[in-house]
Design a protein around this motif. Sequence first.
Motif, short mmCIF file in Angstrom:
data_model
loop_
_atom_site.label_atom_id
_atom_site.label_comp_id
_atom_site.label_asym_id
_atom_site.label_seq_id
_atom_site.Cartn_x
_atom_site.Cartn_y
_atom_site.Cartn_z
N THR A 217 6.75 10.77 -14.27
CA THR A 217 5.40 10.21 -14.23
C THR A 217 5.36 9.03 -13.27
O THR A 217 6.39 8.50 -12.86
N TRP A 218 4.16 8.60 -12.95
CA TRP A 218 4.03 7.44 -12.08
C TRP A 218 4.68 6.21 -12.71
O TRP A 218 5.22 5.36 -12.01
N LYS A 219 4.67 6.16 -14.06
CA LYS A 219 5.33 5.04 -14.73
C LYS A 219 6.84 5.11 -14.52
O LYS A 219 7.52 4.09 -14.42
N GLY A 220 7.38 6.33 -14.46
CA GLY A 220 8.79 6.48 -14.17
C GLY A 220 9.13 5.94 -12.80
O GLY A 220 10.12 5.21 -12.62
N VAL A 221 8.31 6.27 -11.81
CA VAL A 221 8.54 5.78 -10.44
C VAL A 221 8.39 4.26 -10.41
O VAL A 221 9.13 3.57 -9.70
N LEU A 222 7.45 3.74 -11.17
CA LEU A 222 7.29 2.28 -11.27
C LEU A 222 8.53 1.66 -11.89
O LEU A 222 8.98 0.58 -11.47
N LEU B 294 11.63 -1.27 0.83
CA LEU B 294 10.91 -1.00 -0.41
C LEU B 294 11.83 -0.79 -1.61
O LEU B 294 11.38 -0.82 -2.76
N THR B 295 13.11 -0.57 -1.34
CA THR B 295 14.04 -0.36 -2.45
C THR B 295 14.78 -1.64 -2.84
O THR B 295 15.73 -1.59 -3.61
N MET B 296 14.35 -2.78 -2.33
CA MET B 296 14.97 -4.05 -2.69
C MET B 296 14.39 -4.53 -4.02
O MET B 296 13.56 -5.44 -4.08
N GLY B 297 14.85 -3.91 -5.08
CA GLY B 297 14.29 -4.20 -6.40
C GLY B 297 14.43 -5.63 -6.83
O GLY B 297 13.58 -6.17 -7.55
N VAL B 298 15.50 -6.31 -6.41
CA VAL B 298 15.72 -7.69 -6.81
C VAL B 298 14.62 -8.59 -6.27
O VAL B 298 14.37 -9.68 -6.81
N ALA B 299 13.93 -8.14 -5.22
CA ALA B 299 12.80 -8.90 -4.67
C ALA B 299 11.47 -8.36 -5.19
O ALA B 299 10.59 -9.12 -5.62
N LEU C 205 0.83 -1.20 0.00
CA LEU C 205 0.00 0.00 0.00
C LEU C 205 0.86 1.26 0.00
O LEU C 205 0.56 2.24 -0.69
N LYS C 206 1.96 1.22 0.76
CA LYS C 206 2.86 2.37 0.80
C LYS C 206 3.54 2.57 -0.55
O LYS C 206 3.68 3.71 -1.03
N MET C 207 3.95 1.47 -1.18
CA MET C 207 4.60 1.56 -2.48
C MET C 207 3.64 2.16 -3.51
O MET C 207 4.04 2.99 -4.33
N ILE C 208 2.39 1.74 -3.47
CA ILE C 208 1.40 2.29 -4.40
C ILE C 208 1.25 3.79 -4.19
O ILE C 208 1.18 4.57 -5.15
N LYS C 209 1.22 4.22 -2.92
CA LYS C 209 1.11 5.66 -2.62
C LYS C 209 2.31 6.42 -3.19
O LYS C 209 2.15 7.51 -3.74
N ILE C 210 3.49 5.84 -3.05
CA ILE C 210 4.70 6.51 -3.53
C ILE C 210 4.71 6.58 -5.06
O ILE C 210 5.04 7.61 -5.64
#
Length: 737
Positions: free
Chosen positions: A288-293, A227-232, A27-32
């Motif tokens: 954009t939100w896609k950039g953050v994604l 939340l920054t553990m992209g490999v997971a 939920l927090k990641m979606i908000k970010i």
Amino acid sequence: MTLQLVLGLVAVAVSVVAWGVFVAAVLKMIKIIRLGQPDSTRNGPFWARLKTLIVEFVAHTRMAKFRSVAPWHWMVMWGFLIGSAVLFEAYGEVFDPHFHWPIIGTWSVWLLLVELLGLGTVVGGVALAIIRQVNHPRRADRISRFQGSDFKSAYFVEAVVIIEGLGILGVKAFKQSSGLEVAPLWTSFVTQPLAQLLPSAAIWVSIMALIKLLSGMIWLIVVGRNLTMGVAWHRFSAFFNIYFKREADGGVALGALKPMMSGGKVLDLEEADPDKDVFGVGKVEDFTWKGVLDFSTCTECGRCQSQCPAWNTGKPLSPKLVITQLRDHMYAKAPYLLAGGSRDMAGDEVGLVEDKYEDYKKRLESIDVLAMAESERPLVGGPDELGVIDPEVLWSCTTCGACVEQCPVDIEHVDHIVDMRRYQVLIESNFPTELGGMFKNLENKGNPWGQNAKDRLAWTEGLEFEVPVFDGELGDAEYLFWVGCAGAFEDRAKKTTRAVAELLHTAGVKYTVLGPEETCTGDPARRAGNEFLFQMLAQQNVEVLNSVFEDRPVGQRKIVVTCAHCFNTLANEYPQVGGTYEVVHHTQLLNKLVRERRLVPVAPVTEDVTYHDPCYLGRHNKVYEAPRELIGASGAKLREMPRHEERSMCCGAGGARMWMEERIGKRINVDRVDEALSTAPSKIATGCPFCRVMLTDGVTARQSDGLAGAHVEVVDVAQMLLESVKRGQPATEDANA
């Protein structure tokens, strides 16, 4: 029974905590992610995007670009997806060893699938860990694609994968050793022999189920707190990132650049309001939100880094590190942004002000010191400014697209880099000094060299035929020959222009040129971030071209170009400003003429030739075969470089780098020439004037170093064809150049 109850309660208790942490993290990641600017271009079409998603993850089409990794990752991916059903089955097994899913639990096909999942997960996890070790940066310094990646996170994820797989096999084996599961050997070819060595103890089924569960729950807790553990996190976000990729048809984000947007709409520069609109990206929340994604999805695999010409020649730019630095900055700054904080262009606080929020003090207190400090960092700035992205990093990019081409999760690096350049140029007026002269020449003279428009036809002097110049009527001309600035003014590129003109004349192709009416397409301005100048040049050209093709329907507005950059801009970017044309590269048209036998090579060029794929012809537009077929038609023997076609190494000229000095590391063009020379060619052929200039300079440098023979020359494919068509006689352009 008591022990099983304890095991079950432990599993439930840990799971409640783990799932709570994980759901809160999602939920927090979606908000970010939603802090980013809107982007309505990602909304559809649904079925096309869904098809792209299914094809990419089922067939692993993107991952397969590194074939040594793809099969192991494919095993782990399916182990995670379908293995989730096996994981949830463990909730019943910790309480009751006899438990299995109703209906399918005893089905032979399901038992085989579980066997394959467990085995594949273990083997895949071990293989990925070995690959990471073999390619560890301590072995090869910068050459490693894992340089700068988070190894601890990666090993943690791989360890959990392996434990999960062992847990799946362990539960299955103990069920068989305890007589709780009877299955034919073909469904249990690993666990059945293993069961013969294990004791008959049903409690071990519950113990192994608990191990399987706990490993998964620990994973949920760890990733939920990071939340920054992209490999997971890419295990979840990759599906969305692929679905929402720029090109719904499955293509990568190359060719045209993304238009400059503000508030989810394409920005009209004539009506833009500097106080309200976003000009490029000056703060991380301007993406954009896609950039953050994108940032959230990076797996840190380093494929982009391994292909980047800047990184491979000692520059500070790594596409991977750009994305991870933006990710870390976004998530560190997020508490400030979520509390309502924002700053204007001068850096003054305009979000968290007393008269804006009744709970101002409460909001302010909710932001930790680190988040507040992060909010003060400039997005682009040197070490003294504590900038997130160093200017040397930002301006090292050649926009060649190798990073985008290789990324397995469809991150759009080039668009993000150019967006940051746009802000630096349009708002900060902060760019390499060499670009100032180039911008001035484009604005005042209509070409980056600052030459006079009246000299655009100087290349025609000395030709044995008259080059038709547009005089207000197209007549029976089939093509407009777009010469381009390089083709008109650069001495080496003029040879290509003359060769193409001769070949078209020989083949009887009706064409015309614009002459002084032609202006730079704006490619170097746009890729340098000067969107305003690009728009000015593009609109001027579109107005001219639309008047030229006034009496012809869109499908018959044909343009042939010799410059890969002009080709890309006219074909892919001019539709954004109202110009839609059928644009062909000269190698495509000449190859068509050879196939139709309107051009007949009669004197083979019996030389060894290597071909350099221009980035904006090859990777950006997928034109690989036509130039190679022309080389074959001319009679030359093609020797491919190790890096060719979609993995071709950039010449170093793209992204307006042709007008910037290389002051760090090895020169990109020299590195590419070294690779070309390794094939022992007598000629290096290409299909772009930018590439020709850069490669020629590289060959000259190596000849002066004594590392290249005096006989090695750089030519355009058209020159080779002309030599072959003209029975080996000196071409007109060589006699008069």
